[in-house]
Motif scaffolding. Structure first.
Motif, PDB file in Angstrom:
ATOM      1  N   THR A 349     -10.762   1.911  15.380  1.00  0.00           N
ATOM      2  CA  THR A 349      -9.550   2.421  16.090  1.00  0.00           C
ATOM      3  C   THR A 349      -8.137   2.370  15.024  1.00  0.00           C
ATOM      4  O   THR A 349      -7.714   3.371  15.098  1.00  0.00           O
ATOM      5  N   PHE A 350      -7.991   1.241  14.204  1.00  0.00           N
ATOM      6  CA  PHE A 350      -6.824   1.184  13.638  1.00  0.00           C
ATOM      7  C   PHE A 350      -7.060   2.283  12.243  1.00  0.00           C
ATOM      8  O   PHE A 350      -5.950   2.970  12.055  1.00  0.00           O
ATOM      9  N   ASP A 351      -8.104   2.420  11.654  1.00  0.00           N
ATOM     10  CA  ASP A 351      -8.189   3.200  10.705  1.00  0.00           C
ATOM     11  C   ASP A 351      -8.080   4.501  11.025  1.00  0.00           C
ATOM     12  O   ASP A 351      -7.209   5.470  10.393  1.00  0.00           O
ATOM     13  N   GLU A 352      -8.593   4.984  12.193  1.00  0.00           N
ATOM     14  CA  GLU A 352      -8.444   6.504  12.611  1.00  0.00           C
ATOM     15  C   GLU A 352      -7.089   6.793  13.001  1.00  0.00           C
ATOM     16  O   GLU A 352      -6.624   7.816  12.667  1.00  0.00           O
ATOM     17  N   TYR A 353      -6.493   5.734  13.575  1.00  0.00           N
ATOM     18  CA  TYR A 353      -4.921   5.827  13.801  1.00  0.00           C
ATOM     19  C   TYR A 353      -4.222   6.090  12.641  1.00  0.00           C
ATOM     20  O   TYR A 353      -3.252   7.259  12.634  1.00  0.00           O
ATOM     21  N   ILE A 354      -4.239   5.289  11.537  1.00  0.00           N
ATOM     22  CA  ILE A 354      -3.533   5.519  10.399  1.00  0.00           C
ATOM     23  C   ILE A 354      -3.936   6.711   9.976  1.00  0.00           C
ATOM     24  O   ILE A 354      -2.823   7.552   9.413  1.00  0.00           O
ATOM     25  N   ALA A 355      -5.020   7.106   9.673  1.00  0.00           N
ATOM     26  CA  ALA A 355      -5.321   8.515   9.278  1.00  0.00           C
ATOM     27  C   ALA A 355      -4.644   9.654  10.028  1.00  0.00           C
ATOM     28  O   ALA A 355      -4.118  10.514   9.351  1.00  0.00           O
ATOM     29  N   GLY A 356      -4.962   9.506  11.179  1.00  0.00           N
ATOM     30  CA  GLY A 356      -4.190  10.714  12.247  1.00  0.00           C
ATOM     31  C   GLY A 356      -2.581  10.734  12.048  1.00  0.00           C
ATOM     32  O   GLY A 356      -2.136  11.504  12.034  1.00  0.00           O
ATOM     33  N   GLN A 357      -2.035   9.560  11.790  1.00  0.00           N
ATOM     34  CA  GLN A 357      -0.385   9.707  11.692  1.00  0.00           C
ATOM     35  C   GLN A 357      -0.178  10.165  10.228  1.00  0.00           C
ATOM     36  O   GLN A 357       0.866  10.930   9.978  1.00  0.00           O
ATOM     37  N   LEU A 358      -0.855   9.600   9.244  1.00  0.00           N
ATOM     38  CA  LEU A 358      -0.421  10.247   8.125  1.00  0.00           C
ATOM     39  C   LEU A 358      -0.808  11.542   7.816  1.00  0.00           C
ATOM     40  O   LEU A 358      -0.042  12.282   7.140  1.00  0.00           O
ATOM     41  N   ALA A 359      -1.800  12.443   8.677  1.00  0.00           N
ATOM     42  CA  ALA A 359      -1.861  13.794   8.744  1.00  0.00           C
ATOM     43  C   ALA A 359      -0.913  14.488   9.147  1.00  0.00           C
ATOM     44  O   ALA A 359      -0.434  15.764   9.038  1.00  0.00           O
ATOM     45  N   LYS A 360       0.330  13.758   9.832  1.00  0.00           N
ATOM     46  CA  LYS A 360       1.229  14.347  10.434  1.00  0.00           C
ATOM     47  C   LYS A 360       2.588  14.550   9.608  1.00  0.00           C
ATOM     48  O   LYS A 360       3.458  15.383   9.907  1.00  0.00           O
ATOM     49  N   VAL A 361       2.403  14.016   8.275  1.00  0.00           N
ATOM     50  CA  VAL A 361       3.561  13.860   7.587  1.00  0.00           C
ATOM     51  C   VAL A 361       3.587  15.258   6.849  1.00  0.00           C
ATOM     52  O   VAL A 361       2.767  15.828   6.024  1.00  0.00           O
ATOM     53  N   ASP A 362       4.517  16.086   7.194  1.00  0.00           N
ATOM     54  CA  ASP A 362       4.745  17.423   6.953  1.00  0.00           C
ATOM     55  C   ASP A 362       5.579  17.497   5.699  1.00  0.00           C
ATOM     56  O   ASP A 362       6.738  18.168   5.540  1.00  0.00           O
ATOM     57  N   VAL A 363       5.110  17.268   4.466  1.00  0.00           N
ATOM     58  CA  VAL A 363       5.724  17.254   3.126  1.00  0.00           C
ATOM     59  C   VAL A 363       4.691  17.989   1.950  1.00  0.00           C
ATOM     60  O   VAL A 363       3.498  17.671   2.242  1.00  0.00           O
ATOM     61  N   GLU A 364       5.345  19.069   1.510  1.00  0.00           N
ATOM     62  CA  GLU A 364       4.506  19.803   0.671  1.00  0.00           C
ATOM     63  C   GLU A 364       3.889  19.068  -0.488  1.00  0.00           C
ATOM     64  O   GLU A 364       4.647  18.246  -1.115  1.00  0.00           O
ATOM     65  N   ASN A 365       2.632  19.458  -0.992  1.00  0.00           N
ATOM     66  CA  ASN A 365       2.155  19.217  -2.347  1.00  0.00           C
ATOM     67  C   ASN A 365       1.962  17.658  -2.281  1.00  0.00           C
ATOM     68  O   ASN A 365       2.356  17.099  -3.477  1.00  0.00           O
ATOM     69  N   ILE A 366       1.638  16.846  -1.448  1.00  0.00           N
ATOM     70  CA  ILE A 366       1.295  15.477  -1.605  1.00  0.00           C
ATOM     71  C   ILE A 366      -0.003  15.097  -2.195  1.00  0.00           C
ATOM     72  O   ILE A 366      -0.959  15.845  -2.120  1.00  0.00           O
ATOM     73  N   THR A 367       0.539  14.424  -3.519  1.00  0.00           N
ATOM     74  CA  THR A 367      -0.881  14.018  -4.417  1.00  0.00           C
ATOM     75  C   THR A 367      -1.639  12.946  -3.672  1.00  0.00           C
ATOM     76  O   THR A 367      -1.123  12.271  -2.856  1.00  0.00           O
ATOM     77  N   PRO A 368      -2.836  12.741  -4.161  1.00  0.00           N
ATOM     78  CA  PRO A 368      -3.551  11.408  -3.635  1.00  0.00           C
ATOM     79  C   PRO A 368      -3.050  10.472  -4.051  1.00  0.00           C
ATOM     80  O   PRO A 368      -3.103   9.439  -3.163  1.00  0.00           O
ATOM     81  N   GLU A 369      -2.263  10.065  -5.142  1.00  0.00           N
ATOM     82  CA  GLU A 369      -1.392   9.001  -5.230  1.00  0.00           C
ATOM     83  C   GLU A 369      -0.467   8.684  -4.233  1.00  0.00           C
ATOM     84  O   GLU A 369      -0.135   7.394  -3.706  1.00  0.00           O
ATOM     85  N   GLU A 370       0.335   9.849  -3.886  1.00  0.00           N
ATOM     86  CA  GLU A 370       1.245   9.701  -2.811  1.00  0.00           C
ATOM     87  C   GLU A 370       0.799   9.273  -1.624  1.00  0.00           C
ATOM     88  O   GLU A 370       1.436   8.783  -0.845  1.00  0.00           O
ATOM     89  N   MET A 371      -0.366  10.018  -1.447  1.00  0.00           N
ATOM     90  CA  MET A 371      -0.958   9.568   0.053  1.00  0.00           C
ATOM     91  C   MET A 371      -1.253   8.006   0.056  1.00  0.00           C
ATOM     92  O   MET A 371      -1.374   7.545   1.111  1.00  0.00           O
ATOM     93  N   GLN A 372      -2.082   7.593  -1.158  1.00  0.00           N
ATOM     94  CA  GLN A 372      -2.032   5.964  -0.976  1.00  0.00           C
ATOM     95  C   GLN A 372      -0.815   5.269  -0.893  1.00  0.00           C
ATOM     96  O   GLN A 372      -0.947   4.258  -0.140  1.00  0.00           O
ATOM     97  N   TYR A 373       0.138   5.823  -1.734  1.00  0.00           N
ATOM     98  CA  TYR A 373       1.478   5.010  -1.324  1.00  0.00           C
ATOM     99  C   TYR A 373       1.869   4.969   0.157  1.00  0.00           C
ATOM    100  O   TYR A 373       2.374   3.928   0.349  1.00  0.00           O
ATOM    101  N   MET A 374       1.771   6.199   0.727  1.00  0.00           N
ATOM    102  CA  MET A 374       2.203   6.159   2.176  1.00  0.00           C
ATOM    103  C   MET A 374       1.229   5.349   2.925  1.00  0.00           C
ATOM    104  O   MET A 374       1.667   4.616   3.734  1.00  0.00           O
ATOM    105  N   ARG A 375      -0.070   5.483   2.807  1.00  0.00           N
ATOM    106  CA  ARG A 375      -0.918   4.413   3.705  1.00  0.00           C
ATOM    107  C   ARG A 375      -0.380   2.771   3.157  1.00  0.00           C
ATOM    108  O   ARG A 375      -0.408   2.066   4.169  1.00  0.00           O
ATOM    109  N   GLY A 376      -0.074   2.328   2.017  1.00  0.00           N
ATOM    110  CA  GLY A 376       0.187   1.077   1.604  1.00  0.00           C
ATOM    111  C   GLY A 376       1.372   0.926   2.332  1.00  0.00           C
ATOM    112  O   GLY A 376       1.782  -0.189   2.821  1.00  0.00           O
TER     113      GLY A 376
END
Length: 398
Positions: A349-376
């Motif tokens: 449930t928590f993993d799905e929640y985090i993924a759903g919230q991160l998908a809402k971030v409306d910033v262009e050209n997010i790199t995999p490294e930046e996505m990992q940073y935001m998750r952290g």
């Protein structure tokens, strides 16, 4: 010239009309003006899409006092928010509350609007006096918002003053808080810091405590004692603004000069009010006066630092810890230390929640490294209350 200057200073410290809530004599006229504002109507329709606005206005105009406004208008509205955006609002610690005593409720800060509003709803439910609420003038984007908050028992914290005026503004605010508690015998709410702790690492600002110590009839310690500080811990299972906070972290990482717009603040308020928060819990701690009175230090900075330490420890110890906090802490540490506090379903449930919230971030050209940073960063937000509570409970008591 000297007499005139002294008189002006005294007036500054005793005329609180610029920051105080509207009184009952002003109430009806201000309500009548507010309901004509297109911005207010838009806000009401936004949060209550099915509202019959003319009937709503007619009912609002029958309200005569601040207390009736909070109990008869804001109370039902907040109960609706609890029912639709939370999985329950609870409070404990009333054994620490003395009937008839006015307090400064000092809390960690999670939601721009609802921290104080939900606390007051808990008091309404318990049939206890509601509090006045400190709100920064940076959030008063439109005149009608100023009117609304001052109708709703809020007093204004001026955050846009020039450096040369900052001390006078702090003295004025301090005098108002002391006046409210000791003369009007009404409690106040104030956050432990300016703005929310984006990473949920809640630490009391020394400047806030220094401000509280400016007014009164004694030294810093006696003046702080006169505020009757009661730490209150606020725990939201989920923070609807978490993805907006990590968005801000990312944009500041890209550009250290990045600053939010007024529209960003307004959207944060809307999101915090209307989106799901899971379980919400308040804990009333003990008034700090007995512990502060026994502190042997007298120097101003010593007293302020010790006061902050007492507040921080009390808030950290009072958190309600949810499965998501344990999961986040274990994921950050790569351990299973707290595995007894959650289930595999909780993790999914928590993993799905985090993924759903991160998908809402409306910033262009997010790199995999930046996505990992935001998750952290998001995991850190949910882990910090647990980390701080563990550390606080290990702290030696004076």
């Amino acid at each position: 010239m000297s007499d005139k200057t002294e008189h002006s200073t005294a007036e500054i410290l005793t005329d609180f009309s610029d920051i105080a809530p509207y009184d009952d004599h002003q109430f009806h006229d201000k309500i009548a003006s507010l309901v004509k504002e297109p911005g207010f109507e838009h806000a009401v329709r936004y949060v209550m899409p099915d509202v019959d606005y003319p009937a709503f206005v007619e009912n609002l105009l029958t309200v005569k006092t601040q207390n009736d406004f909070q109990v008869k208008v804001m109370g039902p509205f907040l109960e609706m928010l609890v029912a639709t955006t939370t999985h329950g609002l609870t409070i404990d610690g009333f054994e620490n509350y003395t009937e008839g005593q006015a307090y400064t409720f000092i809390t960690n800060h999670r939601d721009i609007v609802l921290d104080a509003s939900f606390l007051n709803l808990c008091f309404i439910r318990a049939k206890k006096p509601i509090t006045q609420v400190a709100i920064g003038n940076n959030l008063l984007i439109y005149d009608w918002i100023t009117d609304l908050v001052k109708l709703n028992r809020s007093f204004i914290v001026k955050r846009d003053v020039r450096a040369t005026q900052a001390l006078d503004a702090a003295r004025h605010l301090s005098a108002y808080i002391h006046h409210t508690i000791n003369d009007k015998h009404e409690s106040v709410w104030i956050a432990q810091r300016e703005g929310r702790a984006k990473d949920s690492n809640d630490v009391t600002q020394e400047s806030l405590v220094k401000m509280l110590g400016l007014a009164g009839e004694g030294d810093t310690k006696l003046n702080i004692l006169g505020c009757h500080l009661m730490p209150v811990s606020i725990s939201y299972e989920y923070d609807p603004n978490d993805y907006l906070k990590v968005r801000e972290f990312l944009l500041k990482r890209r550009d250290p000069e990045f600053k939010k717009s007024k529209r960003d603040d307004l959207f944060s308020m809307e999101t915090g009010i209307l989106r799901q928060k899971g379980r919400v819990h308040f804990h009333l701690g003990k008034c700090i006066n007995p512990e502060l009175e026994s502190f042997p230090g007298e120097a101003r900075n010593e007293v302020v630092r010790h006061t902050c330490d007492i507040i921080d420890r009390a808030i950290h110890c009072g958190y309600r810890i949810f499965p998501c906090n344990y999961i986040a802490c274990d994921e950050i540490n790569g351990s299973s230390e707290f595995a007894a506090h959650y289930t595999p379903e909780d993790v999914r449930t928590f993993d799905e929640y985090i993924a759903g919230q991160l998908a809402k971030v409306d910033v262009e050209n997010i790199t995999p490294e930046e996505m990992q940073y935001m998750r952290g960063m998001m995991l850190t937000m949910y882990a910090n209350p647990l980390k701080n509570q563990q550390a606080a409970k290990d702290c030696p008591r004076d």
